[in-house]
Enzyme design. Structure first.
Site, PDB file in Angstrom:
ATOM      1  N   ASP A 476     -43.527  53.654  73.911  1.00  0.00           N
ATOM      2  CA  ASP A 476     -43.043  53.098  72.643  1.00  0.00           C
ATOM      3  C   ASP A 476     -42.217  54.137  71.895  1.00  0.00           C
ATOM      4  OD1 ASP A 476     -42.753  51.300  70.561  1.00  0.00           O
ATOM      5  OD2 ASP A 476     -44.902  50.865  70.413  1.00  0.00           O
ATOM      6  N   ASP A 546     -41.313  42.538  68.719  1.00  0.00           N
ATOM      7  CA  ASP A 546     -42.650  42.453  68.119  1.00  0.00           C
ATOM      8  C   ASP A 546     -42.919  41.044  67.604  1.00  0.00           C
ATOM      9  OD1 ASP A 546     -43.564  44.960  68.636  1.00  0.00           O
ATOM     10  OD2 ASP A 546     -43.058  45.807  66.678  1.00  0.00           O
TER      11      ASP A 546
END
Ligand code: GLA
Length: 726
Positions: A476, A546
């Site tokens: 990430d 997301d």
């Protein structure tokens, strides 16, 4: 196929259905003569006409010929400051302070196989050919090498640029684009893929207007806001019709893609590293390589363009062993638990997941250091034994007993001030001396341009990976770069920091690939903030957004599909009401949308009803059964979710066209609605197909007349039609 006519210095590159041509003219200027649907080897230089145009400068070689101007002829790689006022591809600063670039042809080389780029991602192809064209800027004593990879079967032409300082003094590169593409026309539309966190890659299309337009990123990443992939196409081009040019940059840092419609209705596209805060000093003998760009020209619409990119990315960019293998259906605990978990909680979720056919458990953020919320712990890559006693050595076997594989989340580029790493090395973060760096998600960015920083982080992470059988990593990256200055570089080289940072990220990804070749890496940057061809070289899949709401995802995945194949698009089923927008959609629909990606779940399955669990079991089985068709088939967009029509639909067709799967989600439901027929694409008109094991239709009828849809009832319903040739 590369045809080189050395008598007239004509270079003609043929792919299966396109032709790309360049010619070095009498002054050594490398002209771009053609790119489009396949032609023969005709010298298309004759299409370039010369006229004395007002205020157009003439290079010295042209003598008194006022009709020869760099400002009006199509060029392969534009210079600057010497008579072409359009978009530059390269700018060189010499020790005398001048800033310009003037390139002339000096030679060429044709090689079997596709070139590779050291330290940078690139397509590969043993069957491909490489053309290298050598140019030089005589005053700067700089050699510029233009690389072309011709992947004939994929209709893909790649480009890269290497610059070598052959003189005795340092020169500075102030811009070095990867791609310059001139068009003898400007009646084209530009499509860019724009958005924000949670709504990435929404297509934005408009006709080229006079002057310069385009997109870019100065965030140090490709960004949520714009993608390093753009399209130029004819005004009337659609999914199935019209000439379309797609250009992707294999780069994960700040980029720029600009298109210019110039005064005589020509167009130029320039794409590469963003020149903002970019300079690169080339000492004598040193070289610089610009990242690779890849082009597809589709003579038959946007759909074909996308399918060419999809195939090339799957087969010639994603590295082994991940293209050949079926990737696991995963369950991720992020939306299920956020930071609030311990070993038993994770195992509890896994116990429900395993019998449903889910194969991989991903432990997301929160497993390391003091990471109990997002204000602390980043940088401390050791297992938090209060949450996970006995560390991974004790934890992973518990998943293996359930027949599941195990993966972890990491965010190696980042640090919280509340961490041991930061307390020991506060100088390792990107910061400008005298300024306190900006925080974002309360974290700072480690200076990945520095080897010692990368090595320190890598040692910690590789120790965790070696401690147990970890088969997946989610890499990430949750903030943009600010305060870009490196303590590792002298003042005159600070303009190299952004790019050296990206090279550092690639280097560490390369270490992971080298030391843990069987670990599947999924890229992520606050969702889809670094979804680009550069990352895909190392991370075969990328968390797409997301935003896990199925209806928003229809748009995000639609936009993403213009360049990137289904097998790269991280997509999960999550709970309803959706945590990002509160929308409620049926479990079936969430599954249909997520299986147009790498497929997984991101919810506390131990809390789902028996009914939902049964749906999940069926979804997983269906996905596995049709894995090849969905992940490796040809992808067709059947509707545009941005048109607010009654449904959004897409289709996967097997390469032999004997199988297809059409998926549809209803978006607008009204009483007394019309009867609709879903017209399919890509089938064999001669074959007969059985639909969902029932009625038989000819491919011709399904494509021309369509398949009769039932009346829609209820919100956000989904349907799937599996077609099998008789
Ligand atoms: C980012 C990712 C999420 C999740 C969190 C964890 O937002 O996109 O999927 O991993 O970080 O902090």
């Amino acid at each position: 196929m590369i045809a080189y006519d050395k008598n007239i210095n004509l270079f003609t590159l043929h792919t299966r259905s396109t032709t790309y041509q360049m010619k070095a003219d009498q002054y050594g200027v490398l002209l771009h003569t053609y790119y489009g649907p396949r032609t023969g080897n005709d010298d298309l230089h004759r299409l370039i006409r010369y006229a004395d145009r007002g205020c157009a400068p003439n290079p010295d070689e042209a003598g008194l010929d006022r009709a020869y101007s760099l400002d009006t002829i199509p060029q392969e790689y534009s210079g600057c400051g010497v008579g072409d006022f359009r978009l530059p591809s390269m700018e060189l600063e010499l020790p005398n302070g001048s800033r310009s670039a003037s390139l002339r042809y000096t030679g060429c080389e044709v090689r079997q196989g596709k070139y590779a780029l050291e330290g940078l991602p690139a397509f590969r192809g043993a069957e491909a050919e490489t053309l290298v064209i050598y140019l030089e800027d005589a005053a700067a004593q700089v050699q510029v090498e233009l690389y072309y990879g011709v992947l004939e079967e994929y209709d893909l032409i790649t480009r890269a640029v290497r610059v070598v300082n052959r003189g005795g003094q340092s020169v500075r590169l102030c811009q070095c684009a990867s791609l310059c593409l001139d068009f003898p026309r400007s009646d084209l539309d530009l499509i860019t893929f724009d958005g924000c966190h949670m709504m990435e890659r929404c297509p934005d299309r408009s006709p080229l207007r006079s002057g310069v337009q385009g997109v870019g990123s100065v965030r140090g990443t490709a960004s949520h806001q714009h993608n390093p992939f753009v399209v130029l196409c004819e005004h009337d081009a659609n999914e199935d019709y019209g000439i379309c040019y797609g250009a992707m940059l294999l780069y994960s840092g700040g980029f720029q893609a600009l298109a210019e419609r110039s005064q005589y209705d020509n167009a130029r596209l320039v794409m590469g590293i963003n020149p903002y805060h970019f300079t690169w000093t080339l000492a004598p003998g040193e070289s610089f390589t610009a990242p690779e760009a890849a082009l597809v020209c589709s003579p038959r619409g946007l759909g074909q363009m996308s399918r060419q990119f999809h195939r090339a990315i799957r087969e010639r960019l994603i590295q082994d062993p991940f293209e050949g293998q079926r990737r696991p259906v995963l369950i991720n605990n992020w939306e299920a638990t956020y930071f609030n978990f311990n070993a038993d909680k994770l195992v509890e979720i896994a116990k429900t997941a395993a019998p449903l056919g889910i194969e991989l458990f991903v432990m997301d953020d929160g497993w390391f250091g003091a990471r109990n919320d997002d204000n602390r712990g980043l940088g401390d890559w050791w297992v938090n034994q209060e949450k996970l006693p006995g560390a991974l050595e004790a934890l992973v076997p518990r998943f293996q007993e359930l027949g599941m594989r195990f993966g972890i989340w990491i965010e190696p580029e980042m640090v919280n001030e509340d961490s041991q790493l930061y307390r020991e090395h506060p100088d390792w973060v990107l910061h400008i001396p005298g300024r306190a760096p900006a925080r974002c998600r309360n974290q700072l960015v480690l200076d990945f341009s520095r080897l010692e920083v990368r090595q320190h982080v890598y040692e910690q992470i590789s120790a965790v990976l070696s401690s147990a059988d970890v088969s997946y990593i989610k890499w990430d990256m949750n903030r943009s770069l600010t305060d870009v200055w490196s303590a590792g570089l002298p003042p005159e080289r600070q303009g190299e920091t952004y790019h050296r940072y990206v090279l550092g990220v690639y280097e560490m990804l390369g270490w992971l690939r080298r030391d843990f070749p069987h670990v599947l890496i999924e890229g992520c940057a606050g969702g889809g903030g670094r979804f680009d061809g550069g990352m895909l070289y190392y991370t075969p899949q990328i968390w797409c957004s997301d935003n896990t709401d199925a209806i928003d995802r229809l748009r995000i995945q639609y936009g993403t599909s213009f360049c990137y194949p289904v097998s790269t698009v991280g997509a999960h089923v999550s709970v309803v009401p959706n945590e990002e927008n509160g929308r409620v959609t049926p479990m079936e629909t969430r599954g249909v949308v997520a299986m147009a990606g790498t497929f997984g779940y991101e919810m506390d399955l131990s809390k789902t009803s028996q009914e939902d669990q049964e749906i999940i079991r069926q979804q997983v089985a269906f996905f596995k059964e049709h894995y090849d068709l969905i992940q490796r088939g040809d992808y067709y967009r059947l509707s545009d979710p941005f048109q607010n029509g009654p449904y959004t639909a897409w289709e996967h067709v097997s390469p032999d066209r004997r199988e297809a799967l059409a998926s549809l989600v209803t978006c607008n439901t009204h009483a007394a609605s019309s009867f609709l027929n879903l017209r399919l694409k890509g089938l064999d008109p001669e074959l007969s197909y059985r639909v969902n094991g029932g009625d038989v239709y000819s491919g011709a009828a399904l494509m021309a007349a369509g398949y009769p849809l039932p009346l829609f009832y209820g919100e956000y319903q989904s349907m799937q039609f599996y077609l099998e040739a008789l």
